[in-house]
Design an enzyme around this catalytic site. Structure first.
Site, mmCIF file in Angstrom:
data_model
loop_
_atom_site.group_PDB
_atom_site.id
_atom_site.type_symbol
_atom_site.label_atom_id
_atom_site.label_comp_id
_atom_site.label_asym_id
_atom_site.label_seq_id
_atom_site.Cartn_x
_atom_site.Cartn_y
_atom_site.Cartn_z
ATOM 1 N N CYS A 168 -2.376 9.064 3.203
ATOM 2 C CA CYS A 168 -2.254 8.556 1.832
ATOM 3 C C CYS A 168 -3.532 8.816 1.044
ATOM 4 O O CYS A 168 -3.512 8.880 -0.174
ATOM 5 C CB CYS A 168 -1.936 7.075 1.852
ATOM 6 N N GLU A 173 0.877 -1.175 0.000
ATOM 7 C CA GLU A 173 0.000 0.000 0.000
ATOM 8 C C GLU A 173 0.906 1.214 0.000
ATOM 9 O O GLU A 173 1.723 1.377 0.913
ATOM 10 C CB GLU A 173 -0.917 0.009 1.229
HETATM 11 P P1 NAD Z 1 8.810 4.786 3.775
HETATM 12 O O1 NAD Z 1 8.675 4.040 2.506
HETATM 13 O O2 NAD Z 1 9.944 5.710 3.938
HETATM 14 O O3 NAD Z 1 8.920 3.766 4.999
HETATM 15 C C1 NAD Z 1 7.933 2.777 5.231
HETATM 16 C C2 NAD Z 1 8.565 1.654 6.048
HETATM 17 O O4 NAD Z 1 9.519 0.967 5.230
HETATM 18 C C3 NAD Z 1 9.300 2.133 7.293
HETATM 19 O O5 NAD Z 1 9.069 1.223 8.350
HETATM 20 C C4 NAD Z 1 10.742 2.069 6.836
HETATM 21 O O6 NAD Z 1 11.661 1.932 7.913
HETATM 22 C C5 NAD Z 1 10.725 0.842 5.956
HETATM 23 N N1 NAD Z 1 11.860 0.751 5.012
HETATM 24 C C6 NAD Z 1 12.601 1.772 4.504
HETATM 25 N N2 NAD Z 1 13.559 1.279 3.684
HETATM 26 C C7 NAD Z 1 13.404 -0.063 3.655
HETATM 27 C C8 NAD Z 1 14.078 -1.120 2.986
HETATM 28 N N3 NAD Z 1 15.117 -0.895 2.170
HETATM 29 N N4 NAD Z 1 13.660 -2.387 3.178
HETATM 30 C C9 NAD Z 1 12.601 -2.642 3.992
HETATM 31 N N5 NAD Z 1 11.929 -1.680 4.674
HETATM 32 C C10 NAD Z 1 12.321 -0.408 4.494
HETATM 33 O O7 NAD Z 1 7.414 5.534 4.011
HETATM 34 P P2 NAD Z 1 7.047 6.583 5.173
HETATM 35 O O8 NAD Z 1 7.737 7.868 4.894
HETATM 36 O O9 NAD Z 1 7.217 5.947 6.526
HETATM 37 O O10 NAD Z 1 5.470 6.743 4.939
HETATM 38 C C11 NAD Z 1 4.892 7.664 4.067
HETATM 39 C C12 NAD Z 1 4.388 6.960 2.827
HETATM 40 O O11 NAD Z 1 3.458 5.942 3.184
HETATM 41 C C13 NAD Z 1 3.613 7.874 1.890
HETATM 42 O O12 NAD Z 1 4.008 7.627 0.570
HETATM 43 C C14 NAD Z 1 2.163 7.457 2.085
HETATM 44 O O13 NAD Z 1 1.312 7.701 0.998
HETATM 45 C C15 NAD Z 1 2.312 6.000 2.344
HETATM 46 N N6 NAD Z 1 1.123 5.458 3.003
HETATM 47 C C16 NAD Z 1 0.299 4.652 2.285
HETATM 48 C C17 NAD Z 1 -0.846 4.129 2.872
HETATM 49 C C18 NAD Z 1 -1.747 3.224 2.100
HETATM 50 O O14 NAD Z 1 -2.444 2.427 2.719
HETATM 51 N N7 NAD Z 1 -1.787 3.303 0.788
HETATM 52 C C19 NAD Z 1 -1.139 4.420 4.200
HETATM 53 C C20 NAD Z 1 -0.275 5.253 4.898
HETATM 54 C C21 NAD Z 1 0.868 5.755 4.291
#
Ligand code: NAD
Length: 479
Positions: free
Chosen positions: A279, A245
């Site tokens: 999001c 997501e």
């Molecule tokens: P992000 O992608 O930076 O991080 C998300 C998670 O992934 C964190 O726990 C992070 O530590 C982890 N991560 C980072 N690098 C990784 C790697 N190489 N391998 C595995 N895990 C890794 O996102 P964010 O800044 O925490 O969140 C914001 C984003 O989330 C926005 O784009 C938003 O739209 C999205 N979001 C989507 C939904 C949905 O349901 N569609 C809901 C909420 C947020």
């Protein structure tokens, strides 16, 4: 020091993460252990060992545990909501609402544990019967973002456990407080050791360990598109199940025949509440000619009345941006929009302090008019209180503009025309469609997710969550 939960024990990490209040950066909420890859591996080993027994636990056992977790979350809504608002920056009523949602999710999936379903049907061959059942998939790795620090973990952990899977949960670095509080409740819930593990740490360390360990059968990820692509590549390489997501650039269409009050309320709510860090936020307002100027004037008037302040203060409408790096991204996009020809009509002002002099990441909500579909501000997710406006000639043009995006999470329309509302519900290329409602704000008992660049794999939440957290078995018997 708040520790990690691995195999039923609270363990120190190999580093510390400081959890800072974005409404007052002098306020240290706590220090949280950071696991390394070896500790992530320990958690995977514990979950793998716990799986055979847990996957055969009774529905009653799973119901009792999840129901009790939900009850405790709901009973502690004020305290957990306060922690959430303090670490993430959404307002206290929003934070309490998110905690209530998390509690309700645990109760919903407690019920699902008692309703496993299945089919029994005759074979096409004489004397043979067929049973179609669902089974747990194994150890699941859950990776979550910072903007819903308790609800997103809940909507992954609860269905995973309800259907007999074991969990290794890696929360976002910015918001370990709510994740730890949830893990602490789970640690006292009667779950056998190893069934649920909390591993706080960096995405590039703990997250990647989860992606690459062959014992992790499936990954459920919510976060940005860039990280989602890494998750997908790693999972495909070892043929693990995954669901993603990701971001949105959600449109709200406002037609000439809209009820102005309804349209303005929905646009301001889903554009700016929770500091625009949802999001499902409406970041593109697509407005037809006949209502455009009246609508924009009313939106600006409402924006001027919004109180931007400490997230936990009574009367605050919009809390701070989550951290310095998100703030600079928001400001950068406001600049990009202006350089592309957009007009910053209202807001977009960085405030270094609130009215009480607390240093924080405050930004007044920004409205950018006179934008066009091809501008970066209308194609890329900002993830802040920044909303752009596109003029449309008529309904057909507005629909085409709303679908002209690489994303497809949520889409809204404000109209009093049944014809246009019905057509929009059918022809919007989004996973969730709202009529006369904000694009953000969804129920917990129905599917959540999008299309195109916003999502990949089966839906989350509601009964559809079974698609991801179980695997189907077809058994044939000749009596
Ligand atoms: P992000 O992608 O930076 O991080 C998300 C998670 O992934 C964190 O726990 C992070 O530590 C982890 N991560 C980072 N690098 C990784 C790697 N190489 N391998 C595995 N895990 C890794 O996102 P964010 O800044 O925490 O969140 C914001 C984003 O989330 C926005 O784009 C938003 O739209 C999205 N979001 C989507 C939904 C949905 O349901 N569609 C809901 C909420 C947020």
């Amino acid at each position: 020091m708040f520790k990690n939960l691995i195999n039923g024990e609270w363990l120190d990490g190999h580093g510390v993460s400081r959890n800072i209040n974005p409404s007052d950066t002098r306020d240290l909420i706590g220090e949280y252990a950071q696991a390394d890859a070896a500790q992530a591996e320990l958690a995977i080993t514990a979950a793998t060992a716990a799986f055979p027994a847990w996957s055969l636990s009774t529905p009653q056992q799973r119901f009792d545990i999840l129901d009790a977790v939900g009850t405790e979350i709901l009973a502690r809504r004020a305290e957990l909501g306060d922690l959430l608002a303090r670490e993430e920056g959404k307002t206290l009523p929003e934070a309490i609402g998110e905690v209530v949602r998390a509690g309700n999710i645990f109760k919903f999936f407690a019920g699902e544990a008692l309703r496993p379903g299945g089919e029994s049907l005759p074979s096409v061959r004489p004397g043979v019967g067929v049973e179609v059942t669902r089974e747990a998939i194994g150890v699941v790795g859950l990776i979550t973002p910072w903007n819903f620090p308790i609800a997103i973990p809940a909507w992954k952990i609860a269905p995973a456990l309800a259907w007999g899977n074991c969990v290794v949960f890696k929360p976002a670095d910015l918001v370990p407080g709510s994740a730890w509080a949830l893990a602490e409740i789970l640690s006292r819930s009667g779950l056998p050791a190893g069934v649920f593990n909390l591993v706080m740490g960096r995405g590039s360390v703990v997250g990647e360990k989860l992606l690459n360990d062959p014992r992790v059968a499936a990954i459920s990820f919510t976060g940005s598109v860039g990280t989602g692509q890494k998750v997908a590549a790693a999972c495909v390489a070892r043929m693990a199940k995954f669901q993603l997501e990701m971001g949105g650039k959600n449109p709200m269409v406002v037609l000439d025949d809209a009820d102005l009050g309804v349209a303005v309320g929905a646009a301001v709510n889903s554009g700016f509440f929770s500091t625009g860090q949802r999001c499902t936020a409406s970041s593109r307002l697509i407005v037809t000619e006949g209502i455009h100027d009246r609508f924009i004037a009313a939106v600006v008037e409402k924006m001027k009345a919004l109180k931007i302040d400490d997230a936990r203060k009574a009367g605050t409408d919009i809390g701070p941006v989550v951290d310095a790096s998100q703030l600079s991204q928001d400001q950068a996009y406001i600049g990009i929009a202006q350089s592309e020809g957009g007009r910053l009509l209202q807001g977009g002002e960085h405030l270094e302090h609130n009215v009480d002099g607390q240093p924080g990441f405050y930004l007044t909500p920004a409205l950018i008019t006179d934008t066009t579909a091809e501008m970066r501000i209308n194609r890329e997710e900002v993830f802040g209180p920044v909303v752009s406006v596109i003029r449309a000639r008529d309904y057909e043009h507005a629909l085409a503009l709303s679908n002209d995006t690489p994303f497809g999470l949520s889409a809204g329309i404000a109209t009093t025309s049944l014809k246009h509302a019905t057509h929009f519900k059918r022809h919007s290329q989004a996973g969730m469609v709202m009529v006369n409602l904000p694009t953000a704000g969804v129920d917990y008992h129905v599917p959540f997710g999008g299309r195109k660049g916003s999502s990949y794999g089966p839906r989350e939440q509601g009964r559809h969550a079974a698609e991801f957290y179980t695997t189907v078995k077809t058994a044939y018997t000749q009596a």
